[in-house]
Scaffold this active site. Structure first.
Site, PDB file in Angstrom:
ATOM      1  N   TYR A 124       0.810  -1.213   0.000  1.00 12.33           N
ATOM      2  CA  TYR A 124       0.000   0.000   0.000  1.00 12.33           C
ATOM      3  C   TYR A 124       0.849   1.270   0.000  1.00 12.33           C
ATOM      4  CZ  TYR A 124      -4.974  -0.943   0.532  1.00 12.33           C
ATOM      5  OH  TYR A 124      -6.288  -1.253   0.310  1.00 12.33           O
ATOM      6  N   LYS A 191       2.629 -13.909   5.851  1.00 14.51           N
ATOM      7  CA  LYS A 191       2.920 -14.963   4.867  1.00 14.51           C
ATOM      8  C   LYS A 191       4.446 -15.140   4.882  1.00 14.51           C
ATOM      9  CE  LYS A 191       1.439 -17.653   1.433  1.00 14.51           C
ATOM     10  NZ  LYS A 191       0.403 -18.678   1.476  1.00 14.51           N
ATOM     11  N   ASP A 224      -3.490 -17.226   4.585  1.00 15.60           N
ATOM     12  CA  ASP A 224      -4.503 -18.039   3.898  1.00 15.60           C
ATOM     13  C   ASP A 224      -5.236 -18.946   4.893  1.00 15.60           C
ATOM     14  OD1 ASP A 224      -1.915 -18.988   4.047  1.00 15.60           O
ATOM     15  OD2 ASP A 224      -1.961 -20.116   2.188  1.00 15.60           O
ATOM     16  N   ASP A 248      -6.349  -4.898   5.123  1.00 19.70           N
ATOM     17  CA  ASP A 248      -7.429  -4.360   4.295  1.00 19.70           C
ATOM     18  C   ASP A 248      -8.407  -5.468   3.910  1.00 19.70           C
ATOM     19  OD1 ASP A 248      -8.761  -2.488   2.625  1.00 19.70           O
ATOM     20  OD2 ASP A 248      -7.750  -3.363   0.900  1.00 19.70           O
TER      21      ASP A 248
END
Ligand code: NAD
Length: 367
Positions: A124, A191, A224, A248
């Site tokens: 971002y 991640k 995930d 987000d």
């Protein structure tokens, strides 16, 4: 005491929900002087910029703002005003509570999750290289020479910076929030198995911060897996802390768990001020129709009142919202079991019902 608050109505559905939220907040009796400022397309027409300096100065001065959504043109045009505001004012912590209110149609009940999203870094950050430009070709060559990694020559590239300092302060914010709000657990989401130098660093720093906050439980989840767990066992989670992009996405997912964007408030908090706004966007297709749910912005007002230490007013307003939703009569279409329910009321009418409840709660009379 009179508080001075910067009010940014925004565009799309922004002005209509901002008008209702302002009236609901004022109904609690809290004294507020509003400084109204435009942002986005309207500001471009008047001031030649989507984010006028006078708006930024007003927030710097007042240290508090309530904001409706602002449209971001897709693909071309100015970059997001919302992202720019958070970055310029260094409002590094985005707080998005997702709480079940009885009466809101949703798959789950009794959810009380808080998403803490980092607001200034990650994909971002807006560090991007446009496809086909000389700088992009140079970057592609650099990566090939130094890292022996091939990037297709017709690529566009976005950079994902994650720092020790940025991670430390957001994870510490999550622990402080958990402690102050009698929460038990912080879960860091990442991640790190794939992005070892960005998410890996994030996880390493999060673990170090957790060691300094042993009174609150800590765990981590790969993003995930986190998504899957949230839609199957959301009650196992409490405070989630995430880098910007995952934050987000997962805050919309969590909003979905409690019945949708219409009831999901938010706050952006930094050392120099705080800006309160709903999770949802400007929903342009509903602009001016007196149709959408004003609750997310009014609940953002509740968070604002708590930030101003106006706890009685905040509790009174939240109770009024909860009562109107539980009764299920004076609510907008999205809070009805069927979206085409003809008994749904408009934005203004739902606001009026909330104001009536606030007033009767204040005078101790049942409406
Ligand atoms: P959106 O949140 O505006 O709308 C998506 C859908 O959610 C709507 O079509 C509607 O069905 C529903 N919805 C949203 N708000 C609702 C409400 N108050 N009551 C009932 N239903 C509601 O998302 P989008 O369509 O992806 O984005 C529209 C614009 O808003 C884009 O320009 C986007 O960049 C911008 N945006 C701004 C902010 C912000 O100002 N902070 C946040 C997100 C998106």
């Amino acid at each position: 005491m009179t508080h001075t608050v910067t009010l940014i109505p925004g565009d799309g559905i922004g002005p209509e929900i901002a008008e209702v939220a302002k009236s609901c907040i004022e109904a609690t009796g809290v004294q507020i002087r509003w400084e109204v400022h435009e942002a986005g397309e309207e500001a471009v027409k008047k001031f030649g910029t989507p984010l006028p300096e006078s708006l930024l100065e007003s927030i710097r001065q007042n240290k508090i703002a309530l904001k409706g959504p602002v449209t971001t043109p897709v693909g071309t045009g100015f970059r997001s005003v919302n992202v720019a505001l958070r970055k310029t004012l260094d409002l590094y912590a985005c707080l998005r509570p997702c709480k079940s209110y009885p009466g809101v149609p949703s798959r789950f009940s009794d959810i009380d999750l808080v998403v803490v999203r980092e607001n200034t870094e990650d994909l971002y950050a807006g560090i991007e290289f446009k496809q086909g430009e000389p700088d992009t070709d140079q970057l592609i060559k650099f990566v090939e020479e130094k890292l022996h990694q091939k990037i297709r020559p017709d690529s566009g590239i976005s950079i994902k910076p994650i720092s020790i300092a940025g991670t430390k302060r957001i994870v510490q914010f999550a622990f402080d929030y958990a402690r102050e709000n009698h929460r038990k657990k912080v879960t860091a989401v990442h991640k790190a198995n794939i992005m070892k130098f960005s998410d890996g660093l994030y996880l390493e720093v999060a673990r170090a911060v957790a060691k300094e906050n042993p009174d609150i439980q800590f765990e981590d989840r790969i993003v995930d897996n986190m998504c899957m767990q949230l839609v199957t066992r959301p009650h196992e989670y409490d405070v989630l802390v995430l880098p910007n992009l995952y934050g987000d996405i997962l805050s919309d997912l969590c909003a979905g768990l409690v019945g949708g964007l219409g009831v999901a408030p938010g706050a952006n908090i930094g050392m120099n001020g705080a800006l309160f706004e709903p999770t949802h966007g400007s929903a342009p297709k509903y602009k001016g129709m007196n149709k959408v749910n004003p609750t997310a912005l009014i609940l953002s007002g509740v968070l604002m009142l708590r930030h101003l230490k106006e706890h009685d007013a905040a509790n009174c307003l939240e109770r009024a919202i909860a009562e109107v939703i539980r009764e299920g009569r004076q609510v907008t279409y999205d809070l009805k079991n069927r979206r085409d329910d003809a008994t749904a009321v408009g934005t203004r009418e739902m606001g009026e019902a909330i104001i009536k409840k606030v007033k009767s709660n204040l005078s101790g009379v049942k409406s």
